[in-house]
Design an enzyme around this catalytic site. Structure first.
Site, PDB file in Angstrom:
ATOM      1  NE  ARG A  67      67.472   2.987  72.231  1.00 22.32           N
ATOM      2  CZ  ARG A  67      68.287   1.907  72.453  1.00 22.32           C
ATOM      3  NH1 ARG A  67      69.323   2.006  71.852  1.00 22.32           N
ATOM      4  NH2 ARG A  67      68.468   1.404  73.552  1.00 22.32           N
ATOM      5  CE1 TYR A 100      57.300  24.681  64.157  1.00 20.21           C
ATOM      6  CE2 TYR A 100      59.351  23.104  63.981  1.00 20.21           C
ATOM      7  CZ  TYR A 100      57.706  23.399  64.397  1.00 20.21           C
ATOM      8  OH  TYR A 100      57.222  23.888  65.785  1.00 20.21           O
ATOM      9  CG  ASP A 112      61.730  19.855  56.021  1.00 15.58           C
ATOM     10  OD1 ASP A 112      61.162  19.674  55.884  1.00 15.58           O
ATOM     11  OD2 ASP A 112      62.324  20.643  57.149  1.00 15.58           O
ATOM     12  CE  LYS A 115      53.262  19.995  60.930  1.00 14.07           C
ATOM     13  NZ  LYS A 115      54.900  19.220  62.058  1.00 14.07           N
TER      14      LYS A 115
HETATM   15  N1  LCS Z   1      60.098  20.894  59.439  1.00 14.70           N
HETATM   16  C1  LCS Z   1      58.365  21.361  59.083  1.00 14.70           C
HETATM   17  C2  LCS Z   1      58.423  21.875  57.826  1.00 14.70           C
HETATM   18  C3  LCS Z   1      57.489  21.879  59.542  1.00 14.70           C
HETATM   19  O1  LCS Z   1      56.864  22.584  59.257  1.00 14.70           O
HETATM   20  C4  LCS Z   1      57.723  21.470  60.660  1.00 14.70           C
HETATM   21  C5  LCS Z   1      56.698  21.405  61.762  1.00 14.70           C
HETATM   22  C6  LCS Z   1      58.829  20.403  61.558  1.00 14.70           C
HETATM   23  C7  LCS Z   1      59.737  20.203  60.700  1.00 14.70           C
HETATM   24  C8  LCS Z   1      59.141  19.750  62.687  1.00 14.70           C
HETATM   25  O2  LCS Z   1      58.326  18.895  62.848  1.00 14.70           O
HETATM   26  P1  LCS Z   1      57.532  17.828  63.639  1.00 14.70           P
HETATM   27  O3  LCS Z   1      58.939  18.127  65.097  1.00 14.70           O
HETATM   28  O4  LCS Z   1      56.754  18.848  64.910  1.00 14.70           O
HETATM   29  O5  LCS Z   1      57.187  17.087  63.715  1.00 14.70           O
HETATM   30  N2  LCS Z   1      55.882  22.445  61.696  1.00 14.70           N
HETATM   31  C9  LCS Z   1      55.321  22.602  62.700  1.00 14.70           C
HETATM   32  C10 LCS Z   1      54.283  24.084  62.314  1.00 14.70           C
HETATM   33  O6  LCS Z   1      54.115  24.478  60.970  1.00 14.70           O
HETATM   34  N3  LCS Z   1      52.877  24.109  62.724  1.00 14.70           N
HETATM   35  O7  LCS Z   1      53.204  23.586  63.641  1.00 14.70           O
HETATM   36  C11 LCS Z   1      54.423  22.311  63.861  1.00 14.70           C
END
Ligand code: LCS
Length: 394
Positions: A58, A111, A183, A208
């Site tokens: 951790r 998001y 972001d 992503k």
């Molecule tokens: N920031 C952006 C721009 C995102 O598109 C997402 C997830 C996150 C943060 C959060 O990331 P995660 O915790 O899922 O790794 N976006 C998603 C979307 O547009 N469709 O499913 C997940």
């Protein structure tokens, strides 16, 4: 940081790799929760920070650190902190920076769970937020209060692809002594490097483009200086939302092809965006490379390419969208984005459902908006699939 003069494609392949026992060319997976001390004094000096080394996963792990160093290098940062998801990275970042009673300015188009994290969780700790259209620099200026400590921007925004001017926003943040957090998930460092434009901190959902293969959920925070790194490391250690070694290994492996994946995805996206823009059943298309994009000029200033995300509105709204999505075969009807496979989804009923109708309306997320994450397949096959699905709309 080493490799400073190498080109981005080269860094993608080699960043973060050190020398390891037996000479492997990729970092071994140190799948261990804890590390043995040589003696009590060795353990004590590691805990005091007098000696470098590993204590407990951790708090740090060589496989995780190798991936963190790679992402920090690609973003042009000092250090990075690997997290268990993009949301864990955003949460750790905002909680580290904001104190009780302070004010946050955030993009309206973010998001969905980022919006609700701020609205439902941070608000419990008396952190007030103003949601603004961050493509309008005047709106950011007008939202500033004496206690504004953070400006949080997603650019291009999810799913509207609204673009904020990073250099100009960085000037505002600097003038009020606030931190600018960006972001960078939609662009990745292959196309946009916010830290080089005056931004203080970058966050990513590595789920992503960075990983790129739809087989990991992970996030990262990239910082510019030691002081912020130490503060964030302490908070992450206490909140506990760290990435695990195996997922860090997979992300590090994915990074090697980031540059070529993105190049192909951008090329495919441009052709698909032009095809959609000329289709009679499509009301409008948002893709940063199209001259019709409202912030096209800002994009040109800060992107090396325009990404693989396309949003479009169908004539016939929600029902037309539903028909289209139920007739695609190659394009996968799934949330998430940035992988090698093309995905299609409907934000109002899926990724941005949690925001509620009013916040969606404010952010320009209409009921008929469809979002496409373009993969690396042959573009003719993707277009044929979209064409077939569009032909089913009456
Ligand atoms: N920031 C952006 C721009 C995102 O598109 C997402 C997830 C996150 C943060 C959060 O990331 P995660 O915790 O899922 O790794 N976006 C998603 C979307 O547009 N469709 O499913 C997940």
């Amino acid at each position: 940081m080493k490799n400073k003069n190498q080109n981005f494609e080269t860094k993608c392949v080699h960043a973060g790799i050190k020398e390891y026992e037996f000479g492997p060319v990729v970092p071994p997976i140190y799948q261990t929760s804890t590390f043995k001390f040589k003696s009590t004094s060795h353990g004590a000096s590691l805990f005091k920070g007098e000696e470098e080394g590993y204590i407990y996963t951790r708090m740090g792990n060589p496989t995780i650190e190798a991936m963190e160093d790679a992402v920090a290098e690609l973003e042009g940062g000092y250090k990075a902190l690997g997290c268990g998801s993009g949301m864990a990275a955003i949460h750790t970042c905002l909680v580290s920076l904001l104190n009780h009673g302070e004010h946050l300015i955030c993009s309206k188009a973010v998001y969905g769970p980022t919006n609700t994290l701020i609205k439902n969780v941070l608000s419990k700790f008396n952190i007030e937020t103003t949601f603004v259209t961050t493509s309008k620099i005047e709106d950011i200026k007008n939202a500033v209060r004496p206690n504004t400590r953070v400006i949080y921007i997603e650019t291009p925004g999810n799913p509207t692809l609204e673009i904020a001017d990073l250099g100009e926003t960085a000037k505002i943040a600097k003038s009020i002594n606030a931190k600018l957090v960006v972001d960078n998930t939609f662009m990745s460092p292959a196309l946009q490097q916010p830290l080089t434009l005056g931004v203080d901190i970058v966050v990513h959902s590595m789920t992503k483009f960075l990983n790129g293969h739809a087989d990991v959920v992970a996030g990262i925070i990239v910082v510019k200086d030691k002081e912020t790194y130490t503060l964030f490391r302490k908070t992450l250690n206490q909140l506990g939302g760290v990435i695990d070694p195996f997922n860090a290994f997979l992300v590090h492996r994915g990074l090697k092809t980031l540059s070529i994946r993105i190049e192909k995805q951008c090329k495919n996206s441009m052709q698909i965006a032009e095809y959609l823009e000329n289709h009679t059943k499509v009301e409008w298309v948002r893709y940063p490379s199209l001259k019709s994009h409202p912030e096209y000029e800002i994009g040109l200033k800060q992107h090396k390419g325009h990404g693989a995300m396309i949003s479009f509105e169908l004539k016939g709204g929600f029902n037309a969208g539903e028909t289209m999505m139920n007739h695609v075969e190659l394009c996968q009807l799934a949330v998430s984005l940035g992988g090698v496979e093309t995905l299609i989804q409907h934000p109002a009923s899926m990724t941005h459902l949690s925001m509620g109708k009013d916040a969606r309306k404010e952010a320009g997320i209409t009921d008929g908006l469809v979002r496409l994450s373009v993969g690396i397949e042959n573009v003719d096959d993707i277009i044929a699939d979209i064409d077939h699905a569009l032909s089913k709309i009456i």
